[in-house]
Design an enzyme around this catalytic site. Structure first.
Site, PDB file in Angstrom:
ATOM      1  N   HIS A  40      61.362   9.556  16.000  1.00  0.00           N
ATOM      2  CA  HIS A  40      61.634   8.803  14.521  1.00  0.00           C
ATOM      3  C   HIS A  40      62.477   8.261  14.380  1.00  0.00           C
ATOM      4  O   HIS A  40      63.104   7.164  13.163  1.00  0.00           O
ATOM      5  CB  HIS A  40      61.449   9.847  13.306  1.00  0.00           C
ATOM      6  CG  HIS A  40      59.643   9.541  13.030  1.00  0.00           C
ATOM      7  ND1 HIS A  40      59.055   9.372  12.404  1.00  0.00           N
ATOM      8  CD2 HIS A  40      58.514  10.274  14.188  1.00  0.00           C
ATOM      9  CE1 HIS A  40      57.488   9.375  12.184  1.00  0.00           C
ATOM     10  NE2 HIS A  40      57.704  10.527  13.157  1.00  0.00           N
ATOM     11  N   ASP A  55      70.034   4.120  11.456  1.00  0.00           N
ATOM     12  CA  ASP A  55      68.327   4.547  10.789  1.00  0.00           C
ATOM     13  C   ASP A  55      67.366   4.091  11.573  1.00  0.00           C
ATOM     14  O   ASP A  55      67.324   2.531  11.550  1.00  0.00           O
ATOM     15  CB  ASP A  55      67.948   4.296   9.516  1.00  0.00           C
ATOM     16  CG  ASP A  55      67.704   5.275   8.571  1.00  0.00           C
ATOM     17  OD1 ASP A  55      67.266   6.334   9.266  1.00  0.00           O
ATOM     18  OD2 ASP A  55      68.173   5.263   7.587  1.00  0.00           O
TER      19      ASP A  55
HETATM   20  P1  ADQ Z   1      64.564  10.279   6.785  1.00  0.00           P
HETATM   21  O1  ADQ Z   1      66.450  10.017   7.511  1.00  0.00           O
HETATM   22  O2  ADQ Z   1      64.358  11.467   6.152  1.00  0.00           O
HETATM   23  O3  ADQ Z   1      63.443   9.636   7.793  1.00  0.00           O
HETATM   24  P2  ADQ Z   1      63.697   7.687   5.370  1.00  0.00           P
HETATM   25  O4  ADQ Z   1      63.230   7.283   5.744  1.00  0.00           O
HETATM   26  O5  ADQ Z   1      64.355   7.212   3.986  1.00  0.00           O
HETATM   27  O6  ADQ Z   1      64.839   8.852   6.028  1.00  0.00           O
HETATM   28  O7  ADQ Z   1      62.567   9.524   4.306  1.00  0.00           O
HETATM   29  C1  ADQ Z   1      63.462  10.052   3.538  1.00  0.00           C
HETATM   30  C2  ADQ Z   1      62.053  10.066   2.858  1.00  0.00           C
HETATM   31  O8  ADQ Z   1      62.357  11.039   1.995  1.00  0.00           O
HETATM   32  C3  ADQ Z   1      61.294   8.848   1.827  1.00  0.00           C
HETATM   33  O9  ADQ Z   1      59.882   9.259   2.138  1.00  0.00           O
HETATM   34  C4  ADQ Z   1      62.206   9.399   1.112  1.00  0.00           C
HETATM   35  O10 ADQ Z   1      61.657   9.185  -0.657  1.00  0.00           O
HETATM   36  C5  ADQ Z   1      62.167  10.765   0.739  1.00  0.00           C
HETATM   37  N1  ADQ Z   1      63.738  11.088   0.048  1.00  0.00           N
HETATM   38  C6  ADQ Z   1      64.603  11.310   0.304  1.00  0.00           C
HETATM   39  N2  ADQ Z   1      65.504  11.776  -0.335  1.00  0.00           N
HETATM   40  C7  ADQ Z   1      64.449  12.572  -1.463  1.00  0.00           C
HETATM   41  C8  ADQ Z   1      64.768  13.142  -3.113  1.00  0.00           C
HETATM   42  N3  ADQ Z   1      66.017  13.421  -3.461  1.00  0.00           N
HETATM   43  N4  ADQ Z   1      63.635  13.401  -3.209  1.00  0.00           N
HETATM   44  C9  ADQ Z   1      62.265  13.555  -2.979  1.00  0.00           C
HETATM   45  N5  ADQ Z   1      62.475  12.639  -1.849  1.00  0.00           N
HETATM   46  C10 ADQ Z   1      63.125  12.368  -0.863  1.00  0.00           C
HETATM   47  C11 ADQ Z   1      63.519  10.227   9.683  1.00  0.00           C
HETATM   48  C12 ADQ Z   1      64.330   8.561   9.878  1.00  0.00           C
HETATM   49  C13 ADQ Z   1      63.777   7.545   9.665  1.00  0.00           C
HETATM   50  C14 ADQ Z   1      62.632   6.995   9.741  1.00  0.00           C
HETATM   51  C15 ADQ Z   1      62.215   8.044   9.062  1.00  0.00           C
HETATM   52  C16 ADQ Z   1      59.866   7.621   8.972  1.00  0.00           C
HETATM   53  O11 ADQ Z   1      65.764   8.725  10.157  1.00  0.00           O
HETATM   54  O12 ADQ Z   1      64.588   6.121  10.251  1.00  0.00           O
HETATM   55  O13 ADQ Z   1      62.446   5.791   8.732  1.00  0.00           O
HETATM   56  O14 ADQ Z   1      62.111   9.797   9.940  1.00  0.00           O
HETATM   57  O15 ADQ Z   1      59.772   7.767  10.816  1.00  0.00           O
END
Ligand code: ADQ
Length: 457
Positions: free
Chosen positions: A159, A366
């Site tokens: 990921h 990311d």
């Molecule tokens: P993350 O580093 O966690 O994921 P991201 O892809 O942005 O980063 O996903 C975060 C998820 O958590 C999103 O669905 C978002 O809505 C949710 N989230 C964030 N803040 C929140 C909050 N305050 N309350 C509720 N929900 C919240 C890792 C990798 C990424 C990759 C994903 C998926 O680091 O690069 O995109 O996995 O593979």
């Protein structure tokens, strides 16, 4: 034509979304949907830290999904999870080798836990299962399963980003670790650049042979391919519309008193570029006094991995930074940065996105960044907000219509904020329509089907 029923799916990940748990993020939903389709097993850590003599494997069945959750000891948690996964691999794979903390004991602990997972999982597997392993915590798992004689098809999906070989070799145990991926039939990464980097590492550093989009290390053919992850765009769009009537969203809207809203939503993680984003917003207000009192920046950042010292330091740094900007520019009726350290339900986030005029998604690196895609999905078609997106997020490769910025360029960030806040409606609509069309087609369902089809049955 009758298609033969696909074989049972076994998903393995460090954390598991348990039956009664509503986990944030679309990934949990996507895995549940995949498991439900043909019945399956989800294996992972229970989230519990116990004494060695208290370790248990917790079994549960909900519908046609079996769950098997294994406890870890406190020491395993320290070496495997905090140590090697989060203080060694996480910074290195996010292109930050100077933040990498390496110790042989941490690597040994990481390998031990992967071996333990394999030993506990192997008896639950059938020869015709398809096994789908997730993320950097479990890189050696496939090879540990092979060592136990498991012949099932095994796929692995990373990921987070994968840096080029020149960076990867900073890891003292790089060859020992990365060679284990050669036990997989399929290795999926977020984009073509990552796939290229891994293929180069296999051929250049490990001496593997290349055959089309696969590498051969010993007997096995391991296909390496890009599968950019996505979201359930239809669900986010629906949630964002429905949220308009919720009191949380109405209260936020009322509190703005007609001012513009910029939003950021990230786990509190140093890869997300939050200190530079906060500084850029402060600098924007310094250089554009006409915007003071006319725009508020809401940053939602729930704490994560608080056991890791670097994350605690980041938290206090951001508190100081937000405090300094607010101290300098706040008015009795206006605070520039609203900094909120908590989680929200997915539907509430969708509502926040919808009323925002601008999203600031500026990670230093990311794998993908799902927030960028969620923001796009949540916008109203008649008056969509603008997206400022780091060119170092995987999502930038799929959303070229965003305002792409380099998070290491302070002036560029300030320009991006200004461009987003002043972009004419017609241009916002055009850019948004292209992005929305793309994510509607390339959604989370398409991602999971593409991976499973490539894995084969
Ligand atoms: P993350 O580093 O966690 O994921 P991201 O892809 O942005 O980063 O996903 C975060 C998820 O958590 C999103 O669905 C978002 O809505 C949710 N989230 C964030 N803040 C929140 C909050 N305050 N309350 C509720 N929900 C919240 C890792 C990798 C990424 C990759 C994903 C998926 O680091 O690069 O995109 O996995 O593979």
């Amino acid at each position: 034509m009758n298609r033969p029923a696909a074989n049972r799916l076994v998903v393995v990940s460090n954390r598991v979304a348990q039956p009664r748990e509503m986990r944030a993020g679309g990934l949990a939903a996507a895995m549940r949907a995949a498991l439900k389709e043909h019945g399956g097993l989800w294996f992972g850590w229970s989230g519990k830290r116990v004494a060695p003599n208290e370790r248990a494997l917790h079994r549960e069945r909900a519908g046609n999904i079996d769950y098997a959750l294994l406890d870890l000891t406190r020491e395993e948690f320290e070496t495997y999870y905090i140590g090697f996964a989060n203080r060694t691999l996480w910074p290195l794979l996010h292109f930050q080798p100077t933040m990498m903390q390496y110790g042989r004991a941490q690597y040994a602990g990481y390998r031990e836990v992967n071996k333990l997972f394999a030993e506990r999982l192997a008896p639950l597997l059938r020869e015709d299962d398809r096994v789908w392993i997730h993320d950097y915590h479990l890189i050696p798992l496939a090879s540990e399963l092979r060592a136990l004689g498991i012949g099932a098809r095994i796929g692995f999906f990373l990921h987070i980003p994968l840096p080029p070989p020149e960076l990867l070799i900073n890891l003292p145990c790089h060859a020992d670790l990365i060679a284990t991926l050669g036990a997989c039939d399929l290795v999926g990464v977020q984009n073509r650049g990552d796939a290229r980097a891994l293929t180069h590492y296999f051929t250049g550093t490990l001496g593997a042979k290349r055959s089309g989009d696969a590498v051969l290390l010993g007997e096995r053919r391991t296909r390496i391919a890009a599968f950019p992850i996505s979201i359930d765009a239809t669900a986010v769009a629906r949630q964002s519309k429905a949220a308009a009537t919720s009191s949380t969203i109405r209260n936020l809207h009322a509190s703005l008193s007609g001012r513009a809203l910029a939003i950021g939503v990230d786990r509190l993680d140093y890869s997300k570029g939050l200190p530079r984003r906060f500084e850029a917003f402060g600098r924007f207000l310094a250089e554009h006094p006409e915007w003071r009192s006319r725009v508020s920046f809401l940053q939602i950042a729930p704490p994560s991995r608080e056991e890791v010292p670097e994350y605690r330091e980041l938290r206090s740094k951001l508190e100081r930074s937000a405090g300094a900007t607010n101290g300098r520019y706040a008015e009795p009726d206006w605070v520039p940065i609203r900094y909120v350290n908590r989680s929200f339900a997915q539907r509430t986030l969708a509502g926040f996105y919808r009323i925002a005029d601008l999203a600031l998604v500026t990670p230093l690196r990311d794998g993908m960044n799902l927030v960028a895609k969620e923001f796009v999905a949540a916008q109203p078609a008649d008056d969509p907000g603008a997206l400022v997106l780091s060119r170092f997020a995987g999502a930038a490769g799929e959303l070229p219509q965003a305002i792409l910025v380099n998070p290491y360029d302070p002036e560029g960030l300030v320009e991006g904020i200004e461009q987003g806040l002043t972009m004419p409606l017609e241009e916002r609509r055009e850019r948004w329509a292209a992005m929305f069309e793309y994510i509607s087609k390339h959604d989370i369902g398409a991602w999971r089907c593409a991976f499973l089809e490539a894995l084969g049955s």
